[in-house]
Design an enzyme around this catalytic site. Sequence first.
Site, PDB file in Angstrom:
ATOM      1  N   GLU A 152      15.045  -0.430  12.732  1.00  0.00           N
ATOM      2  CA  GLU A 152      15.142   1.039  12.201  1.00  0.00           C
ATOM      3  C   GLU A 152      15.899   1.260  10.925  1.00  0.00           C
ATOM      4  OE1 GLU A 152      16.683   3.435  15.367  1.00  0.00           O
ATOM      5  OE2 GLU A 152      14.746   3.787  16.176  1.00  0.00           O
ATOM      6  N   GLU A 307       8.981   1.860  20.349  1.00  0.00           N
ATOM      7  CA  GLU A 307       9.959   2.332  21.266  1.00  0.00           C
ATOM      8  C   GLU A 307       9.805   3.775  21.909  1.00  0.00           C
ATOM      9  OE1 GLU A 307      13.822   2.151  20.078  1.00  0.00           O
ATOM     10  OE2 GLU A 307      13.656   0.216  18.925  1.00  0.00           O
TER      11      GLU A 307
HETATM   12  C1  GAL Z   1      16.608   3.231  18.742  1.00  0.00           C
HETATM   13  C2  GAL Z   1      16.845   1.782  18.622  1.00  0.00           C
HETATM   14  C3  GAL Z   1      17.188   1.123  19.791  1.00  0.00           C
HETATM   15  C4  GAL Z   1      17.841   1.647  20.971  1.00  0.00           C
HETATM   16  C5  GAL Z   1      17.306   3.093  21.096  1.00  0.00           C
HETATM   17  C6  GAL Z   1      17.818   4.060  22.149  1.00  0.00           C
HETATM   18  O1  GAL Z   1      16.793   3.969  17.797  1.00  0.00           O
HETATM   19  O2  GAL Z   1      16.109   1.030  17.704  1.00  0.00           O
HETATM   20  O3  GAL Z   1      17.693  -0.182  19.288  1.00  0.00           O
HETATM   21  O4  GAL Z   1      19.069   1.938  20.402  1.00  0.00           O
HETATM   22  O5  GAL Z   1      17.352   3.876  19.905  1.00  0.00           O
HETATM   23  O6  GAL Z   1      17.227   5.308  22.230  1.00  0.00           O
END
Ligand code: GAL
Length: 679
Positions: A152, A307
């Site tokens: 990110e 994700e």
């Molecule tokens: C994202 C991040 C992950 C984790 C996740 C939790 O923004 O890339 O490492 O922290 O959020 O929702």
Amino acid sequence: MGAPFFGRLLHGGDYNPEQWLNFPEILEEDLRLFREAHINTVTLGVFSWSMLEPRDGEFTFDWLLEIMDRLHKAGISVILATPSGARPKWMADAWPEVLRVDAERRRALFGGRHNHCYTSPVYREKVRRIDTELARRAGEHPAVIAWHISNEFGGECHCPLCQQEFRRWLQKRYQDIGKLNEAWQTVFWSHVYDDFPQIESPSPIGENGLHGLKLDWKRFVTEQTVDFARAEIQALRDAGSRKPVTANLMYDFDGLDYRRFADVLDVISWDNYPSWHKKEERITALDTAVQHDYMRSLKRQPFLLMESCPAATNWQAVSKVKRPGMLLAASLQAVAHGSDSVLYFQMRQSRGSFEKFHGAVIDHWGGDSRVLQEVAETGRALECLSEVCGSGVRSDVALIMDRESRWAMQDAAGPRNENLRYMDLFLRLYGAVRAAGVNADILGEDQSLDGYRVVILPMVYMFKEGFAEKIRAFVSGGGTLVATYWNGVVNDTDNCWLGAAPHGLTDVLGLRSKELDALYDGDCNAAAPVLGNVPGFTHTYTCGTFCDVTELTTAVPVLAYTGDFYAGEAALAFNRFGDGTAWYAGALFEERLYQDLLRVVLRDAGVQTDARALFGGSGIPEGVSVTSRARGDVRYVFVQNFNRFAVRIPAELPQGAEVLYGSFRGKLEPLETLVVKFS
Ligand code: GAL
Ligand code: ZN
């Protein structure tokens, strides 16, 4: 390079076995549960630097390779991450320059993540070395299918090294300081610079009102971040890896212009965390759809959902658990819009520290939970939809959403500073396209308009060099344009275009904007049909927030304001230009106007949709999303009900259509998905 083809829809997510090395039975159990949950891919190493290089130049890869062997044996692929998203303590202690300096010129202490300087030569060198080691020792492992660069990307650094780079970047861009002064209008408030070394990045305790400086700083931050990513990718390439690279992008992230990443990455991926159930699901689904389409449009290729949360997050104000069916529907929504994966954060819930309560496929209890069951169901659905992998999304409609233009607009200090309601306008237009079951691409100004039938400009405040010409060519060549208020106001350097607005389009639209009225929240006007108007509108629509007062030249009015000193003047107008058509929607109208307008626009532009075959003349019920992916003559039509009630699908299964997923039985339950294949 075309989009990488992974052969199957990827299902899995971020996995951090390094947190469990002292629990061999848990690592063993993970593999069993992965099988149970139909997991075929995990992402390793996102924040593993201190486990891969515990001391400067001392590498420990055995644990990683062993895990990769076991995953590979279990048929699970690996997306391998470079660990640059967080650095080990030894590095920060020995080289404080790797730590970030904020806009008030304070250097951060060690801690957290994502807080490094993108310029620091030391940081870049350490990153290059660990990436090289990673590529050499693990990159050719048979489990590896792709690279995940850092995590990110975001944030900015104001350290002396970054200031120096910024000045160098400006010098290259403007060559002489006189040009910069002119571009930034520094004569205003006596801010004229004598030379480049005098320039400082924007700061709340310093220069904060010079729009040209602020805009160029944001551009520089993007370029510097892209350059950092490029250097990471180069390290992998120099070490011999040819695997596709991605970086996980974020929801409507304002800090970077993601368009600049499109050429650097082989495949776009992003992290999707909607607050499901906060509003009605159909509203959240529409908002999420915009992001999926934006991400896909960056390269106009399939993307990856990198994700998403299988249960509830732990960082939202309130983290509500997903109701049964939500995970499956949200996951298939990503695929419907062009994702070749459904990946989660995370596979096993960590035991301590900041994310110990973040939802995961496997929770602290460690068993076969409700969440795991829904993950498994999602996995089965993806297996069923396997042939969709790699297919594209064809869109006849493009909406322009340009990050640089949005930066300038937010900073404008103009008619409304409290709330421009940009997203409200965008969603109404986008929603009206989608309500017709029509796909939409979301493009930056630099992208080609070839092949589109309809182009929509919602508050494209900045017209960069050449953009107006591109729109002119599009319309005169037979395209249909829908433009709103506050288009074509400033140029690339955030100086107002002189002369009639929207810049370069007044003859295309057949009008010029005379005065843009900003209304207080709660103020309201309305737009009533003009007698004998071309599309035959009969309804009167409320409007507010912005009301543009125009002077028509060749355009014909469709709706006219009913109130205020501009009562009777056009609120919606229509013009023909060359072989094409242009509409000007001068106010923020109630939703219904956009629905009625787009119905006419899409019909007249000859935009086709398979939704017609499925829903017949009755149209798609509100809250039902119809999206299609295509490969050659084959189309996969995803129908999803995001309402809290069941809806009817009236028509018979059309000829030449077959059900690929779900069941065709005349109705769709809440959150149910149906995928129909047309050949
Ligand atoms: C994202 C991040 C992950 C984790 C996740 C939790 O923004 O890339 O490492 O922290 O959020 O929702
Ligand atoms: Zn820096």
